[in-house]
Design an enzyme around this catalytic site. Structure first.
Site, PDB file in Angstrom:
ATOM      1  N   GLY A   1      20.957  -2.180 -40.128  1.00 22.06           N
ATOM      2  CA  GLY A   1      19.631  -1.938 -39.579  1.00 22.06           C
ATOM      3  C   GLY A   1      18.520  -2.410 -40.500  1.00 22.06           C
ATOM      4  CB  CYS A   2      15.174  -0.944 -41.191  1.00 23.00           C
ATOM      5  SG  CYS A   2      14.560  -0.747 -39.504  1.00 23.00           S
ATOM      6  CB  VAL A   3      18.777  -0.594 -45.283  1.00 24.40           C
ATOM      7  CG1 VAL A   3      20.235  -0.845 -44.918  1.00 24.40           C
ATOM      8  CG2 VAL A   3      18.637  -0.373 -46.787  1.00 24.40           C
ATOM      9  CB  ALA A   4      20.362  -5.521 -43.087  1.00 24.53           C
TER      10      ALA A   4
END
Length: 353
Positions: free
Chosen positions: A138-141
């Site tokens: 998700g956004c952490v990628a």
């Protein structure tokens, strides 16, 4: 140390004011006048002026199946990924044949063969290029992808690695879902992509290109947080899971996480002058500021990105990195993001002399 030598953010060609998106999506999400007013309030408080979409806004009315949406994700996502990688390599003065390792990430569509495999013949990448597609971060990628490229290049200091992120969040729109999570998500996420070229230490020295060196990273998975943010995946595609506990998780952990990263590398807090934060939304950025005792001006680039394009999931922090790519020699920066798990990733940077 590996070095980031180029960053290329790209966006779809369609761009709309937040108010126009709200007006179009309201009809698709709910017919209840009171609920539409609530949705409009969530959208107007998202801190966003404009967002880009991979389709013309009026075409989302006809996009009724997960299969059709995913086909568009494959087609348009491949095109955006190719544009991003081509631009990043050109900036670094490299060619597709120079790429040894390709890390692809997205959480808004699925494909096998994955988009990175489709890029090989399109871009002329070597047939023996090492590829790693990622789904679920998700956004952490965006941050995690940089960290994993650095991990790889520590063992392959003469090689070139590329991170490519593609997120077409508009294709995950859920009709007739009047949950608060869908109200927030439909007003927050935008479409975009980015590519980053990272050179191993020996190759970076040969190239002599400016850019930040990656000193190290820290990954943290917080216990009992799997229901805080993510997707429920079913017949209609990706249904958002999003709770207020995101900001609470940041408040409880970010100070210790960043302090630990800095201590690992003997860097003092006052040496950090560049804070490259994932623009997850107003509450997320405010939680970052509170947890790290930062001023609004310290995250100005992230607030600006949120206003200009919205939250692009994994691509967002890479767009902010592009905006902050030039810093004084010798200065330090921390790039960070969080995503489903809940997990966070922190990357420590130092700009080369």
């Amino acid at each position: 140390m590996s070095r980031i030598v180029a960053v290329a953010p790209v966006l779809p060609k369609y761009s709309y004011a937040q108010s126009d998106i709200t007006a179009e999506l309201s009809d698709l999400i709910t017919q209840d006048a009171k609920k539409r007013a609530v949705l409009a309030r969530f959208h107007s408080s998202a801190g966003i002026g404009t967002r880009h979409t991979v389709l013309p806004l009026e075409q989302y009315r006809d996009l009724t199946s997960f299969g059709d949406a995913n086909d568009i994700w494959i087609r348009e996502g491949t095109d955006l990924a190719a544009r991003a990688v081509t631009a990043a390599l050109a900036t670094a003065g490299l060619t597709a044949e120079d790429v040894d390792y390709l890390f692809f990430t997205s959480v808004t569509g699925i494909a096998a063969p994955s988009i990175d495999a489709r890029l090989v013949p399109i871009l002329g990448l070597r047939r023996n290029v090492k590829r790693l597609p990622s789904f679920g971060l998700g956004c952490v990628a965006g941050a995690a992808g940089l960290a994993r490229l650095h991990d790889y290049l520590l063992g392959h200091p003469r090689e070139i690695a590329v991170l490519v992120s593609v997120e077409l969040c508009s294709l995950t729109l859920q009709r007739d879902d009047d949950s608060v999570a869908n109200y927030v998500a439909s007003g927050l996420f935008g479409d975009g992509a980015a590519a980053v070229v990272v050179a191993g230490a020996e190759r970076a020295a040969e190239l002599g290109l400016p850019g930040p060196d990656i000193l190290g990273s820290r990954t943290v998975l917080y216990p009992d947080s799997e229901s805080v943010i993510g997707w429920d995946i079913g017949g209609t595609g990706f249904r958002i899971v999003l709770t207020a506990a995101v900001s609470e998780t940041i408040d409880a952990n970010i100070e210790n996480d960043v302090s630990g990263l800095l201590a690992d590398h003997d860097v003092e807090r006052d040496q950090v002058t560049a804070w490259i934060a994932h623009p997850g939304g107003p509450r997320v950025l405010e939680a970052f500021e509170k947890g790290l005792s930062l001023e609004r001006s310290d995250l100005a680039a992230s607030w600006k990105s949120l206003d200009a394009v919205g939250n692009l999931s994994s691509s967002s922090v890479l767009h902010v990195l592009a905006d902050m790519f030039v810093q004084p020699a010798g200065s330090h920066g921390v790039l960070f993001a969080l995503g489903p798990g809940v997990t966070s990733e922190y990357v420590l940077l130092r700009w080369a002399a």
